[in-house]
Scaffold this motif. Sequence first.
Motif, mmCIF file in Angstrom:
data_model
loop_
_atom_site.group_PDB
_atom_site.id
_atom_site.type_symbol
_atom_site.label_atom_id
_atom_site.label_comp_id
_atom_site.label_asym_id
_atom_site.label_seq_id
_atom_site.Cartn_x
_atom_site.Cartn_y
_atom_site.Cartn_z
ATOM 1 N N UNK A 38 0.803 -1.219 0.000
ATOM 2 C CA UNK A 38 0.000 0.000 0.000
ATOM 3 C C UNK A 38 0.839 1.273 0.000
ATOM 4 N N UNK A 39 2.160 1.121 0.044
ATOM 5 C CA UNK A 39 3.022 2.309 0.084
ATOM 6 C C UNK A 39 2.971 3.045 -1.257
ATOM 7 N N UNK A 40 2.841 4.376 -1.243
ATOM 8 C CA UNK A 40 2.716 5.138 -2.494
ATOM 9 C C UNK A 40 4.053 5.393 -3.185
ATOM 10 N N UNK A 41 4.609 4.371 -3.833
ATOM 11 C CA UNK A 41 5.835 4.572 -4.595
ATOM 12 C C UNK A 41 5.560 5.493 -5.783
ATOM 13 N N UNK A 42 6.617 6.056 -6.342
ATOM 14 C CA UNK A 42 6.477 6.989 -7.460
ATOM 15 C C UNK A 42 5.909 6.279 -8.690
ATOM 16 N N UNK A 43 5.003 6.940 -9.358
ATOM 17 C CA UNK A 43 4.497 6.432 -10.630
ATOM 18 C C UNK A 43 5.508 6.736 -11.733
ATOM 19 N N UNK A 267 20.338 13.564 -5.867
ATOM 20 C CA UNK A 267 19.170 13.840 -6.696
ATOM 21 C C UNK A 267 18.209 12.659 -6.589
ATOM 22 N N UNK A 268 16.994 12.920 -6.112
ATOM 23 C CA UNK A 268 16.018 11.843 -5.961
ATOM 24 C C UNK A 268 15.455 11.435 -7.312
ATOM 25 N N UNK A 269 14.749 10.315 -7.321
ATOM 26 C CA UNK A 269 14.258 9.752 -8.579
ATOM 27 C C UNK A 269 13.253 10.658 -9.281
ATOM 28 N N UNK A 270 12.573 11.526 -8.514
ATOM 29 C CA UNK A 270 11.610 12.436 -9.142
ATOM 30 C C UNK A 270 12.164 13.847 -9.321
#
Length: 335
Positions: A38-43, A267-270
């Motif tokens: 249920x964790x909201x990982x990045x789309x 730098x994060x993935x988003x």
Amino acid sequence: MELDDHYKRNLRDLRISVTDRCNFRCRYCMPEEIFNKDYPFLSREHLLSVDEISRIARIFARLGVEKIRLTGGEPLLRKELPEIIRRMTEISGIKDIALTTNGSLLARHAESLAEAGLMRVAVSLDALDDETFMKMNGGKSRVQPVLEGIEAAAAAGLLVKVNMVVQKGMNEHALLPMVEYFRDKGHILRMIEFMDVGNTNGWDWKHVVSKQELLERISAKFPLEPKAPNYTGEVASRFQFKDGKGEIGIISSVSDAFCSTCTRGRLSAEGTFYTCLFASEGHDLRPLLRSEASDEELEEHLISIWTGRHDRYSLDRGKGKDDRGKKVEMSHIGG
């Protein structure tokens, strides 16, 4: 260009997360009770594209970045990883391209990553026995696939280092077997103190095995002596075995902080830029990347961020001066 922050620390290293997802659930990073289905990982649309990663890396290189490390989550879950690496090799000024991985998928990808231009790999492994290792990684992998990944990377010509998070009450007993195994294999083992990164790993001082404790335990069986750093800002303190059989490293951001020489941005993935692993907030670059902003505008924005940088969380924590409360999770920006 040489870019200095408030404490005259250069910008030299950029760590780029290519995904916030991982196939492990290590207790010190992504405990499964938090990072579950249920964790909201990045789309997909929120991740930086290969073109966006390449563009921002090229701008960072103009500002003095010479080393790029690709991280996650688990970066081998990003199918475009070889193309991202290849793009990094095309950037003027980049001298070193490295990868941090849990190693479980490395055996099948090592050769293609080396062919793309990867130079070094750091593989996380916290024990050699399956029971301890699976307790550490949430039961997601046995040891053998990781060992196979390490050997495949070495066979492909990559320089391999192994990272071990040592946590009191969890895997202290695995320390000496790890040291003996990897010194015989010729790979550098680096011990990492259990760090208070993020908010979900249950960090407590009582679970930290300090740099001094690690040195005492190892030296009792394998005598050590200090070794000079390879370069200013190297995160690991280096020690060589007195019998001449290789070296180890200790990363001690808790008991012996190295903030004063930190040259790393993340730098994060988003597309959020963080100036400290322990940051409570970052700088979202995606609006500029996805607008009509020029490279020059992006460059000026990054200059203003780095020159205003005054992070030294681990030093301040040690002096009781800094309590940031909520911090970014390590799985979001890499180690």
